[in-house]
Scaffold this active site. Structure first.
Site, PDB file in Angstrom:
ATOM      1  N   LYS A   1       0.805  -1.223   0.000  1.00 28.28           N
ATOM      2  CA  LYS A   1       0.000   0.000   0.000  1.00 28.28           C
ATOM      3  C   LYS A   1       0.841   1.277   0.000  1.00 28.28           C
ATOM      4  O   LYS A   1       0.382   2.329  -0.461  1.00 28.28           O
ATOM      5  CB  LYS A   1      -0.938   0.003   1.202  1.00 28.28           C
ATOM      6  CG  LYS A   1      -2.105  -0.970   1.109  1.00 28.28           C
ATOM      7  CD  LYS A   1      -3.149  -0.476   0.127  1.00 28.28           C
ATOM      8  CE  LYS A   1      -4.412  -1.300   0.189  1.00 28.28           C
ATOM      9  NZ  LYS A   1      -5.457  -0.798  -0.721  1.00 28.28           N
TER      10      LYS A   1
ATOM     11  N   SER B   1       1.390  -9.776  -0.607  1.00 26.02           N
ATOM     12  CA  SER B   1       1.066  -8.350  -0.567  1.00 26.02           C
ATOM     13  C   SER B   1       1.141  -7.701   0.801  1.00 26.02           C
ATOM     14  O   SER B   1       1.148  -6.474   0.893  1.00 26.02           O
ATOM     15  CB  SER B   1      -0.333  -8.122  -1.163  1.00 26.02           C
ATOM     16  OG  SER B   1      -1.290  -8.906  -0.488  1.00 26.02           O
TER      17      SER B   1
END
Length: 600
Positions: A128, A387
């Site tokens: 992110k 991720s």
């Protein structure tokens, strides 16, 4: 100090106060997960219909030179240009490329070349940071001076906080009052001003919208912005540079929440790599907003989503990610929680790192794609994006519990046996050396005994990647046929969420069985330990309660109730002493007498 709803928390210097305001919220049930809120994010500066082909309102701040014609008369972002010119790697944060790690053990198990893109090694342990930093670094000087705001309690919040700190941009992060202190303190530590407001994310988003308007702040969305999409797309650029001959990759897998990550990656790969290189999104079976949207041709709002993979628990995907995925994504793979748990285990075994559930989602999809398409041993080359690594420690027990089922190695079954001497020993012998991982039983009637049992399949040891669905079904069918010949009725509960989450822990209850004595044993965790116990016990000493679950320790903790007439106490005590297992008698324990035994 920042005072919100009567709660004060420390803030960055020069922080302003905010107050509670009653605003019109969504009519949907309150949302306590970040991306499941139905309240809108701050709206764009112009109206837009979701039926339009492109969300042009999201492009209003883009320079004209980074827009291109999409061949259908619309101007859209040129993501190849935006990714190549991304500020992800620029000063002052200077983000570095994350490693592309060869998953040696998993590659050997699956007979394919598997690579892991390690976004869990970012400064905030998540991809992110790329999108947040890229967007914030591209703001005008006036926008930077006024500051930014977002509504998040997860990885996006940390990315905005760290980016704001590095760029000298005041950043406000709004979270519900119920947010655990470890989350908001970490965001605050990274440099953001935290505002705790509202009971849930619906109310927190409403406050975020109010503050954005009141103070002229720039809202940083978690996925629905071209700069965010381009920032995440730099992951694909790195993969294509790091892997040997990107044109010979067979597929890249990435998790899908709002869709920003997979949209950016697909946009890049489809421009630079060979057409044979596929890009796959991965969603949970109870959070499949992108899959449903692509099949329907428009964005679909889910009624609810499962909370396990909370980092990707999104009810509706972003407008821009959906537009990009319609053109470039090759498909979506759906997986369940057990498969995610197995993927977490795989990442750990190859890297000694533990990803969060959403962080392992892509690998779970990669594995499912290989198994479902009969590609085990096919020698293909795949990449999965790990991720994120912000694992909630409390979830590790659940992960360990479900990983074996997720690999199709373990079977959870219910068993119905005749309530007579020798039934346990017969069941044990029919399992024929298979490792028993759980056994729960409580006497309930004089005719029938009901047991919950789990064990490792024999065919699991012949395949490093776990048995195929066909091999699993064949072994279970043959085993249950053997049970039936002996008058034992069995049912496979491995796919029954009710049984896995609740029934296995509630089997039994209180019983008034006569002459019952209760013992806690420590069995050595080795083959034959249970068999030695059953074979050494007199057949007329009836087992009235049994509970065991393998928790990975060197000894197995077993609870056993046995009907022993008082006249047999001396012989029974000799049996226990000769057995050599550590034990403690719990017959007088208040928890036993009040919860497991009928009062006389």
């Amino acid at each position: 100090m920042v005072a919100t709803n009567g709660l004060s928390i420390p803030a960055r210097p020069n922080g302003n106060s905010s107050s509670s305001t009653d605003l019109s919220l969504s009519k949907s049930p309150p949302s306590h997960m970040e991306y499941t809120s139905s309240a809108p994010f701050p709206p764009p500066s112009s109206k837009h219909s979701d039926n339009e082909e492109v969300p042009s309102h999201l492009y209003e701040k883009l320079p004209s030179h980074i827009l291109e014609d999409n061949g259908r008369g619309n101007k859209v972002p040129d993501y190849l240009r935006m990714i190549l010119m991304s500020k992800v790697y620029s000063a002052p944060l200077n983000l570095k490329e994350t490693p592309l790690t060869h998953a040696v053990n998993l590659s050997a198990k699956l007979g394919n070349e598997i690579w892991l893109k390690r976004e869990d090694l970012q400064p905030v342990f998540s991809f992110k940071i790329r999108g947040a930093y890229n967007m914030m670094a591209c703001l005008t000087e006036e926008e930077k001076k006024k500051g930014v705001i977002t509504c998040s309690a997860g990885n996006h919040a940390q990315g905005v906080a760290l980016s704001g700190n590095a760029l000298g941009i005041p950043a406000i992060v709004v979270m519900p009052v119920s947010t655990p202190s470890i989350k908001w303190r970490n965001v605050q530590r990274l440099g953001a001003q935290v505002v705790l407001h509202g009971r849930d994310f619906d109310e927190a988003k409403a406050e975020c919208l109010r503050l954005e308007k009141e103070r002229g702040l720039t809202f940083v969305p978690p996925y629905d912005n071209p700069y965010i999409v381009a920032g995440q797309g730099t992951i694909a650029m790195e993969i294509c540079r790091q892997v040997t001959d990107a044109d010979k990759l067979d597929g890249i897998f990435a998790a899908v929440g709002g869709g920003g990550l997979v949209a950016g990656m697909a946009a890049y790969v489809k421009r630079v790599a060979a057409p044979s290189v596929k890009v796959w999104g991965v969603e949970t079976v109870d959070g499949d907003a992108m899959d449903r949207s692509l099949k329907k041709g428009k964005r679909v709002l889910l009624d609810e989503v499962g909370p396990f993979a909370d980092g990707t628990a999104v009810r509706i995907v972003g407008e821009e990610p959906f537009r990009v995925c319609k053109d470039h994504l090759d498909g979506v793979v759906l997986v369940n929680n057990d498969e995610i748990c197995a993927a977490i285990k795989d990442v750990y075994e190859d890297t000694r790192s533990i990803p969060e559930p959403s962080g392992a989602l892509a690998l779970a999809g990669l594995k499912a794609h290989i198994v479902r398409n009969n590609l085990v041993g096919a020698g293909k080359r795949f990449v999965a994006v790990v991720s994120g690594g912000n694992m909630n420690f409390g979830r590790l027990r659940f992960v360990a519990e479900r990983a074996e089922i997720g690999e199709r190695r373990e079977v959870l079954m219910s068993v119905k046996v005749a309530e007579k001497a020798g039934s346990f020993l017969k069941l044990h012998s029919l399992l024929n050396g298979r490792a028993v991982t759980e056994f729960t039983y409580r006497y309930s009637s004089a005719e029938t005994g009901y047991i919950i049992c789990s064990f490792i399949l024999a065919c699991a040891s012949s395949s490093a990647s776990g048995p195929t669905p066909e091999a699993r079904s064949k072994e279970i069918r043959e085993l249950f046929d053997e049970f039936k010949k002996e008058g034992i009725e069995a049912f496979d509960l491995s796919e029954d969420e009710f049984a896995k989450s609740h029934v296995r822990h509630l089997v039994g209850g209180r019983s008034g069985v006569a002459d019952e004595r209760l013992f806690r044993f420590e069995f050595p965790e080795r083959p034959g330990a249970l068999g030695n116990f059953l074979k050494g016990m007199r057949s007329d000493w009836n087992i009235s309660m049994f509970h065991y679950r393998n928790h990975g320790a060197d000894v197995g903790k077993v609870l056993i109730g046995i009907q022993v007439p008082k006249g047999d106490y001396s012989e029974f005590d000799n049996f226990l002493n000769e057995l050599g297992y550590v034990f403690v008698e719990e017959t007088q324990n208040p928890a036993y007498t009040s919860l497991l035994r009928t009062q006389e």
